[in-house]
Write a protein that holds these residues in place. Structure first.
Motif, PDB file in Angstrom:
ATOM      1  N   PHE A   1       1.105  -1.320   0.084  1.00 28.21           N
ATOM      2  CA  PHE A   1       0.092  -0.093   0.583  1.00 28.21           C
ATOM      3  C   PHE A   1       1.320   1.287  -0.034  1.00 28.21           C
ATOM      4  O   PHE A   1       0.859   1.947  -0.820  1.00 28.21           O
ATOM      5  CB  PHE A   1      -0.882   0.288   1.287  1.00 28.21           C
ATOM      6  CG  PHE A   1      -2.087   0.949   1.700  1.00 28.21           C
ATOM      7  CD1 PHE A   1      -2.756   1.680  -0.034  1.00 28.21           C
ATOM      8  CD2 PHE A   1      -1.876   2.360   2.261  1.00 28.21           C
ATOM      9  CE1 PHE A   1      -3.207   2.646   0.769  1.00 28.21           C
ATOM     10  CE2 PHE A   1      -2.819   3.126   2.552  1.00 28.21           C
ATOM     11  CZ  PHE A   1      -3.917   3.564   1.267  1.00 28.21           C
ATOM     12  N   MET A   2       2.270   1.128   0.808  1.00 23.38           N
ATOM     13  CA  MET A   2       2.953   2.641   1.077  1.00 23.38           C
ATOM     14  C   MET A   2       3.596   2.809  -0.266  1.00 23.38           C
ATOM     15  O   MET A   2       3.896   3.018  -1.198  1.00 23.38           O
ATOM     16  CB  MET A   2       3.814   1.924   1.680  1.00 23.38           C
ATOM     17  CG  MET A   2       3.079   2.361   3.370  1.00 23.38           C
ATOM     18  SD  MET A   2       5.095   2.408   4.701  1.00 23.38           S
ATOM     19  CE  MET A   2       4.422   2.855   5.756  1.00 23.38           C
TER      20      MET A   2
ATOM     21  N   ILE B   1       1.149   4.086  -2.579  1.00 24.96           N
ATOM     22  CA  ILE B   1       1.511   5.686  -2.217  1.00 24.96           C
ATOM     23  C   ILE B   1       1.897   6.239  -2.882  1.00 24.96           C
ATOM     24  O   ILE B   1       1.847   7.075  -3.968  1.00 24.96           O
ATOM     25  CB  ILE B   1       1.084   6.394  -1.052  1.00 24.96           C
ATOM     26  CG1 ILE B   1      -0.305   4.798  -0.374  1.00 24.96           C
ATOM     27  CG2 ILE B   1       0.465   7.285  -0.821  1.00 24.96           C
ATOM     28  CD1 ILE B   1      -0.633   5.689   0.903  1.00 24.96           C
TER      29      ILE B   1
ATOM     30  N   ILE C   1       1.915   8.827  -5.698  1.00 22.28           N
ATOM     31  CA  ILE C   1       1.983  10.066  -5.956  1.00 22.28           C
ATOM     32  C   ILE C   1       3.271  10.943  -6.913  1.00 22.28           C
ATOM     33  O   ILE C   1       2.886  11.629  -7.444  1.00 22.28           O
ATOM     34  CB  ILE C   1       2.470  10.317  -4.542  1.00 22.28           C
ATOM     35  CG1 ILE C   1       1.273  10.383  -3.421  1.00 22.28           C
ATOM     36  CG2 ILE C   1       3.265  12.348  -4.283  1.00 22.28           C
ATOM     37  CD1 ILE C   1       1.375  10.087  -1.809  1.00 22.28           C
TER      38      ILE C   1
ATOM     39  N   ARG D   1      10.445  19.648  -5.540  1.00 23.98           N
ATOM     40  CA  ARG D   1       9.051  19.168  -4.543  1.00 23.98           C
ATOM     41  C   ARG D   1       8.476  17.872  -4.757  1.00 23.98           C
ATOM     42  O   ARG D   1       8.013  17.916  -4.174  1.00 23.98           O
ATOM     43  CB  ARG D   1       8.684  20.031  -4.825  1.00 23.98           C
ATOM     44  CG  ARG D   1       9.313  21.612  -3.929  1.00 23.98           C
ATOM     45  CD  ARG D   1       8.646  21.144  -1.884  1.00 23.98           C
ATOM     46  NE  ARG D   1       9.191  22.070  -1.302  1.00 23.98           N
ATOM     47  CZ  ARG D   1       9.761  22.161   0.214  1.00 23.98           C
ATOM     48  NH1 ARG D   1       9.029  21.216   0.777  1.00 23.98           N
ATOM     49  NH2 ARG D   1      10.588  22.920   0.701  1.00 23.98           N
TER      50      ARG D   1
ATOM     51  N   MET E   1       9.774  14.936  -2.744  1.00 25.88           N
ATOM     52  CA  MET E   1      10.303  14.965  -2.078  1.00 25.88           C
ATOM     53  C   MET E   1       8.339  13.725  -1.661  1.00 25.88           C
ATOM     54  O   MET E   1       9.056  12.445  -0.947  1.00 25.88           O
ATOM     55  CB  MET E   1       9.408  16.563  -1.788  1.00 25.88           C
ATOM     56  CG  MET E   1       9.918  16.123  -0.091  1.00 25.88           C
ATOM     57  SD  MET E   1      11.586  16.094   0.369  1.00 25.88           S
ATOM     58  CE  MET E   1      12.514  17.186   0.059  1.00 25.88           C
ATOM     59  N   PRO E   2       7.156  13.819  -1.472  1.00 25.52           N
ATOM     60  CA  PRO E   2       6.092  12.562  -1.220  1.00 25.52           C
ATOM     61  C   PRO E   2       6.303  11.772  -1.672  1.00 25.52           C
ATOM     62  O   PRO E   2       6.560  10.602  -0.800  1.00 25.52           O
ATOM     63  CB  PRO E   2       5.380  13.055  -2.255  1.00 25.52           C
ATOM     64  CG  PRO E   2       5.432  14.678  -2.646  1.00 25.52           C
ATOM     65  CD  PRO E   2       6.378  15.098  -3.265  1.00 25.52           C
TER      66      PRO E   2
ATOM     67  N   ILE F   1       9.518  11.086   0.371  1.00 16.88           N
ATOM     68  CA  ILE F   1       8.810  10.199   1.802  1.00 16.88           C
ATOM     69  C   ILE F   1       7.964   9.100   2.240  1.00 16.88           C
ATOM     70  O   ILE F   1       8.321   8.796   2.705  1.00 16.88           O
ATOM     71  CB  ILE F   1       8.207  11.677   2.373  1.00 16.88           C
ATOM     72  CG1 ILE F   1       9.017  12.854   2.822  1.00 16.88           C
ATOM     73  CG2 ILE F   1       7.562  11.139   3.900  1.00 16.88           C
ATOM     74  CD1 ILE F   1       8.056  14.734   2.718  1.00 16.88           C
ATOM     75  N   VAL F   2       7.576   8.539   1.026  1.00 19.48           N
ATOM     76  CA  VAL F   2       6.467   7.307   1.906  1.00 19.48           C
ATOM     77  C   VAL F   2       7.542   6.229   1.878  1.00 19.48           C
ATOM     78  O   VAL F   2       6.933   5.143   1.610  1.00 19.48           O
ATOM     79  CB  VAL F   2       5.305   7.580   0.611  1.00 19.48           C
ATOM     80  CG1 VAL F   2       4.386   6.118   0.411  1.00 19.48           C
ATOM     81  CG2 VAL F   2       4.400   8.519   0.545  1.00 19.48           C
TER      82      VAL F   2
END
Lengths: 248, 479
Positions: free
Chosen positions: A16-17, A20, A24, A173, A176-177, A180-181
């Protein structure tokens, strides 16, 4: 909760991660790519309209100069056609505003061009034409209008460069998401691996050691497990088996 | 040490964090602002990582001292780490270092900020920012302990670790009662202040976020000019009163609110806290009258607000103290050291230690006069053992040493002396604003990244009362 469910849950969360993260990243990069494409198209169009306007006003200037030496009726018709072209490009530029300051420049071009047009028409339709009249009345207005058009071109070119620089930082940027994930997934993987090792691998090692000790040295089978899952059932079964073999 | 047990409790703390992130997301969704996706994503990630250890690790009732400390320190670090996600995902002024700084300053209730324009933040993110104060103010572990009903002995053990060592001695309750007292006072103060601020003209959102900031003695505002933005005497008085109350021992506040027959007004710590602030306010009022403000009323209004704000380690502002006379700045600097009482949400040396320090000084003078005399140190008639006195003195020395070393390190990064040392003092005391470039009306954006990281270390040291964080570096040698 059984081993199967726990492990499945772990992998499900991990998947799931990663989903995501992927979603993203794709979303952000698509958004960025669209923004860059739109910005390039808009700026390119604005520059192109400016070029067309500049070309039109230069052609109008040449026509005025031709008229000075050799007065012809078709020159006036041609002047009107070019004026139409200029206004069409001006309207297109107005409809294609990319930056905040553009509207001010376009308004300024429109006003100056109207003044130039009025002055040029008066000059063309007037009787005896003098070069000095042209140089004093029409030419300065033409210069101001061309100058404004060039400013519009420069503004678009500069903004294009600045936007490109901004989007370059936006690209960082945008990732970045996803980053991070991925980092969170990595942390989760460490935790998952540790828990698997502690709750599944270590008990299996303990069980194996317990059985080997019993078989080799006849040591009593004493293995303690923290959870009541499939491994605990296995331990109980081994214990029963040893107990049964002892009774035989 | 059982790492899996540590993971379970950190997981619980992360779940609490995720819940608050989700509330912030709901606010963001209601306002349809740009922080919606960052908050939702942060909430999901935090919840997933926090939830997973719970399905593996069964609850336990026996925690060792070492495990307790590791849970405590790592909970703070992990919470700060996950707390920076909404900022980092939102972008704007938040680089990695800035997000970390904002998260740490929020959870440790320091209230220093790197933001040059707070009002540019969406409401959801502003709420999350204030929530970090509220969660950190009471201590994230305490919150979890209250929420989870079946922790038994573990609850008592962890709650004792979370509190300031001096605060524990002043609570005369068993652990469960103690937790209820703390939460009762915390929630009560927040609720009453929210209602009062709302009645005096703040919007509900501003009232809630400012109440979070006051009760946690944090200082995050939703406005660039902090409380000064509202320019309302009534609001300032409410905030002053609640800043003062939040700096008091929660056990004492509980006794006052529940009309217990305890002579709280005879407490020397409370008297010292009250009178030191009173004297400070009077001195600053005299100092700024004529130079910064024309009337006595104005001078008293601004000096009282700024001093109580710093003395309670809150950090709200209504005036730029950097422009005040050096004498006023020196008094404010003293209160940056002293701060408020143990057992409150404030950081710093704390009034309790200052009282012990001054009394031990007086005792030392007496001992010089009468070398053979045995003079016990007493507070409110209760003798203080030598070990406590030594630990207090050691704490003060260590506090000043850390402050000095960090200030010195920051000056090597090209920051001026006043800014460097006041930033160091403001962060270790968890007060927030310092002087110079980091004054009450400015921010920490201009401090170099390495300096910001140093200051966050300071904040964590201050919040965990120095030794709490230092212990973690010696965890391997701890048997």
């Amino acid at each position: 909760m059984g081993i199967r469910v726990k492990i499945l849950l772990g992998f499900f969360i991990l998947a799931f991660m990663l989903f995501i993260s992927g979603a993203i990243s794709i979303f952000e990069l698509t958004k960025l790519s669209k923004a860059v494409k739109m910005m390039i198209n808009d700026s390119y169009r604005s520059i192109d309209y400016s070029k067309q306007m500049l070309d039109a006003i230069e052609r109008q200037e040449r026509l005025i100069l031709f008229q000075l030496g050799n007065e012809q009726a078709e020159n006036k018709v041609c002047f009107d056609n070019i004026a139409g072209e200029f206004k069409m490009n001006l309207d297109s530029a107005r409809a294609n505003l990319t930056f905040k300051d553009e509207v001010v420049l376009i308004d300024s071009i429109a006003i100056n061009y109207t003044l130039f047009e009025i002055s040029a028409r008066n000059y063309l339709e007037g009787g005896h034409k003098q070069l000095s009249d042209y140089l004093n009345e029409v030419y300065p207005l033409m210069l101001v209008t061309s100058d404004q058009i060039k400013k519009l071109m420069v503004l678009n070119q500069r903004e294009l460069y600045e936007s490109a620089a901004f989007h370059e930082s936006s690209a960082q940027r945008a990732i970045m998401p996803g980053l991070i994930v991925i980092l969170t997934s990595l942390l989760f993987t460490f935790v998952f691996t540790y828990l698997i090792h502690h709750y599944f691998v270590s008990p299996i090692i303990s069980l194996t050691k317990g059985i080997n000790d019993y078989v080799k040295y006849r040591k009593p089978f004493k293995v303690t497990l923290e959870t009541k899952d499939e491994l605990w059932s296995l331990k109980e079964s081994i214990f029963n088996l040893i107990d049964a073999s002892k009774q035989e | 040490m059982r790492l899996y047990i540590v993971l379970r409790y950190i997981g619980l703390v992360l779940l609490l964090n995720a819940a608050f992130m989700f509330v912030a997301f709901l606010i963001s969704a209601y306002n349809a602002d740009s922080a919606m996706i960052p908050l939702l994503l942060s909430s999901i990630l935090t919840a997933l990582v926090g939830f997973f250890p719970l399905i593996f690790v069964a609850p336990t009732n026996d925690l060792s001292q070492k495990e307790g400390y590791v849970i405590l320190v790592f909970s703070w670090l992990v919470v700060c780490l996950f707390g920076m996600l909404p900022y980092l995902l939102w972008g704007g002024e938040f680089t990695v270092v800035n997000s970390w700084f904002e998260s740490v300053t929020g959870f440790t209730t320091t209230g220093s900020t790197i933001l040059t324009n707070v009002e540019a933040l969406p409401k959801g993110l502003l709420f999350w920012r204030s929530s970090t104060h509220w969660l950190g103010g009471i201590g994230i572990i305490l919150f979890v302990l209250v929420i989870i009903p079946t922790l038994g002995k573990t609850r008592m053990f962890l709650s004792r670790l979370e509190m300031s060592p001096l605060a524990k001695t002043n609570f005369h309750y068993k652990s469960n009662k103690l937790l209820r007292v703390v939460i009762f006072v915390y929630l009560g103060l927040t609720l009453v202040e929210t209602v009062l601020l709302y009645l005096f003209g703040m919007s509900l959102f501003d009232a809630v976020t400012h109440a979070f900031g006051t009760v946690a003695t944090g200082g995050f505002s939703t406005k660039n000019d902090s409380i000064g933005h509202f320019n309302s005497l009534a609001i300032e008085i409410v905030v002053i009163v609640f800043m003062f109350l939040s700096g008091m021992h929660f056990g004492v506040l509980y006794n006052i609110f529940t009309f217990k027959r305890v002579k709280w007004y005879k407490s020397s710590v409370l008297k010292f806290y009250f009178f030191s602030i009173l004297v400070g306010v009077l001195l600053i009022t005299i100092s700024v009258k004529g130079t910064n403000y024309q009337t006595w009323g104005e001078s008293l209004r601004f000096s009282a607000f700024q001093l109580v704000s710093l003395a309670s380690t809150t950090g709200f502002a209504t005036a730029d103290t950097t422009l005040w006379p050096p004498f006023s700045i020196m008094i404010l600097l003293y209160f940056l050291f002293q701060c408020a009482c143990a057992g409150s949400t404030a950081g710093g040396i704390k009034v309790d230690r200052m009282v012990i320090f001054f009394k031990s000084m007086r005792r030392q003078v007496k001992k010089l006069q009468h070398p053979q005399a045995v003079i016990p140190l007493r507070i409110d008639g209760n003798p203080i053992d030598e070990e406590t006195v030594h630990s207090v003195l050691l704490f003060i020395v260590l506090y000043i040493l850390i402050l000095f070393v960090n200030g010195l390190l920051i000056t090597t990064m090209g920051v001026d002396i006043m800014t460097a040392f006041s930033a160091s003092a403001a962060t270790i005391s968890t007060a927030g604003p310092g002087f110079g470039v980091v004054g009450s009306e400015s921010n920490f954006a201009s401090i170099p990244d390495l300096g910001k990281l140093l200051l966050t270390f300071n904040m964590l040291l201050g919040r965990l009362e120095i030794f709490g964080l230092m212990l973690i570096f010696f965890v391997r040698s701890w048997r």
